[in-house]
Design a protein around this motif. Structure first.
Motif, PDB file in Angstrom:
ATOM      1  N   ALA A   1      11.158   6.840   9.512  1.00 31.68           N
ATOM      2  CA  ALA A   1       9.717   6.748   9.255  1.00 31.68           C
ATOM      3  C   ALA A   1       9.097   5.652  10.105  1.00 31.68           C
ATOM      4  O   ALA A   1       8.012   5.811  10.649  1.00 31.68           O
ATOM      5  CB  ALA A   1       9.454   6.492   7.775  1.00 31.68           C
ATOM      6  N   ALA A   2       9.807   4.536  10.233  1.00 31.28           N
ATOM      7  CA  ALA A   2       9.291   3.434  11.038  1.00 31.28           C
ATOM      8  C   ALA A   2       9.196   3.823  12.503  1.00 31.28           C
ATOM      9  O   ALA A   2       8.235   3.480  13.180  1.00 31.28           O
ATOM     10  CB  ALA A   2      10.177   2.207  10.878  1.00 31.28           C
TER      11      ALA A   2
ATOM     12  N   ASP B   1       2.314  -1.053   7.179  1.00 30.56           N
ATOM     13  CA  ASP B   1       3.066  -1.149   5.924  1.00 30.56           C
ATOM     14  C   ASP B   1       2.674  -0.037   4.955  1.00 30.56           C
ATOM     15  O   ASP B   1       3.525   0.607   4.351  1.00 30.56           O
ATOM     16  CB  ASP B   1       2.849  -2.506   5.252  1.00 30.56           C
ATOM     17  CG  ASP B   1       3.552  -3.651   5.950  1.00 30.56           C
ATOM     18  OD1 ASP B   1       4.441  -3.385   6.799  1.00 30.56           O
ATOM     19  OD2 ASP B   1       3.211  -4.809   5.653  1.00 30.56           O
TER      20      ASP B   1
ATOM     21  N   LEU C   1       4.088   3.319   6.077  1.00 30.15           N
ATOM     22  CA  LEU C   1       5.533   3.398   5.879  1.00 30.15           C
ATOM     23  C   LEU C   1       5.882   3.530   4.400  1.00 30.15           C
ATOM     24  O   LEU C   1       6.767   4.315   4.031  1.00 30.15           O
ATOM     25  CB  LEU C   1       6.230   2.182   6.492  1.00 30.15           C
ATOM     26  CG  LEU C   1       6.144   2.081   8.016  1.00 30.15           C
ATOM     27  CD1 LEU C   1       6.770   0.779   8.494  1.00 30.15           C
ATOM     28  CD2 LEU C   1       6.799   3.274   8.680  1.00 30.15           C
TER      29      LEU C   1
ATOM     30  N   ARG D   1       5.331   7.078   3.308  1.00 35.23           N
ATOM     31  CA  ARG D   1       6.403   7.965   3.764  1.00 35.23           C
ATOM     32  C   ARG D   1       7.677   7.788   2.946  1.00 35.23           C
ATOM     33  O   ARG D   1       8.350   8.760   2.613  1.00 35.23           O
ATOM     34  CB  ARG D   1       6.685   7.735   5.239  1.00 35.23           C
ATOM     35  CG  ARG D   1       5.593   8.276   6.103  1.00 35.23           C
ATOM     36  CD  ARG D   1       5.934   8.173   7.558  1.00 35.23           C
ATOM     37  NE  ARG D   1       4.816   8.704   8.299  1.00 35.23           N
ATOM     38  CZ  ARG D   1       4.321   8.149   9.382  1.00 35.23           C
ATOM     39  NH1 ARG D   1       4.865   7.064   9.883  1.00 35.23           N
ATOM     40  NH2 ARG D   1       3.289   8.683   9.989  1.00 35.23           N
TER      41      ARG D   1
END
Length: 158
Positions: free
Chosen positions: A23-24, A79, A82, A85
């Motif tokens: 995801a990052a 943030d 993320l 997600r």
């Protein structure tokens, strides 16, 4: 807990952790690793990816995280994206693994999912899964069928 179950649980946790890392990375600029991703980016189908093809994809990724629309990202916006997600991933994992929907994943539930996954992937039913079988195994289709089946079974019980 026996070694097999501990290994499977560890695999699940590693998969979850890697989903966080994925995801990052999903919004950082990177070149595609696989053929399908390359083909999606090569919009004019000339066998090459140009910056003209690549830039709009990155713009779209940034825009998806830019909650205030100012065309720049703060650490807080990153943030938030993320965390969103990871939360979606957690929900999918619970849908898949928590068969009785009690908010916990037991060894028995994990074993049931693993057995079902191997049964569906082992096309020649020889007790193991080889690379040919793995490549033809449709994970998304299997997950949807498993989750839908669990939801149907839960609805019939209630």
């Amino acid at each position: 807990m026996n070694f097999r179950k501990l290994t499977l649980l560890g695999f699940g946790l590693v998969a979850f952790a890697s989903s966080i890392a994925t995801a990052a990375l999903a919004n950082e600029p990177y070149f595609p690793r696989g053929e399908k991703a390359f083909q999606r980016l090569d919009t004019n189908k000339d066998g090459r990816i140009s910056t003209a093809e690549f830039a709009p994809v990155m713009d779209k990724r940034v825009a998806s995280m830019d909650s205030n629309g100012d065309k720049s990202l703060t650490a807080a916006e990153i943030d938030a994206a993320l965390i969103k997600r990871v939360e979606r991933r957690r929900i999918r994992m619970m849908q898949l693994l928590d068969a009785d929907k009690d908010g916990t994943i037991t060894e028995a539930e994990l074993d049931g999912v693993v057995e079902d996954m191997f049964d569906k992937a082992d096309a020649d039913h020889n007790g193991g899964v080889d690379m040919v079988e793995l490549r033809s195994f449709k994970r998304g289709k299997w997950r949807k069928a498993l989750v839908d089946g669990k939801q149907l079974a839960t609805a019939k019980q209630n």
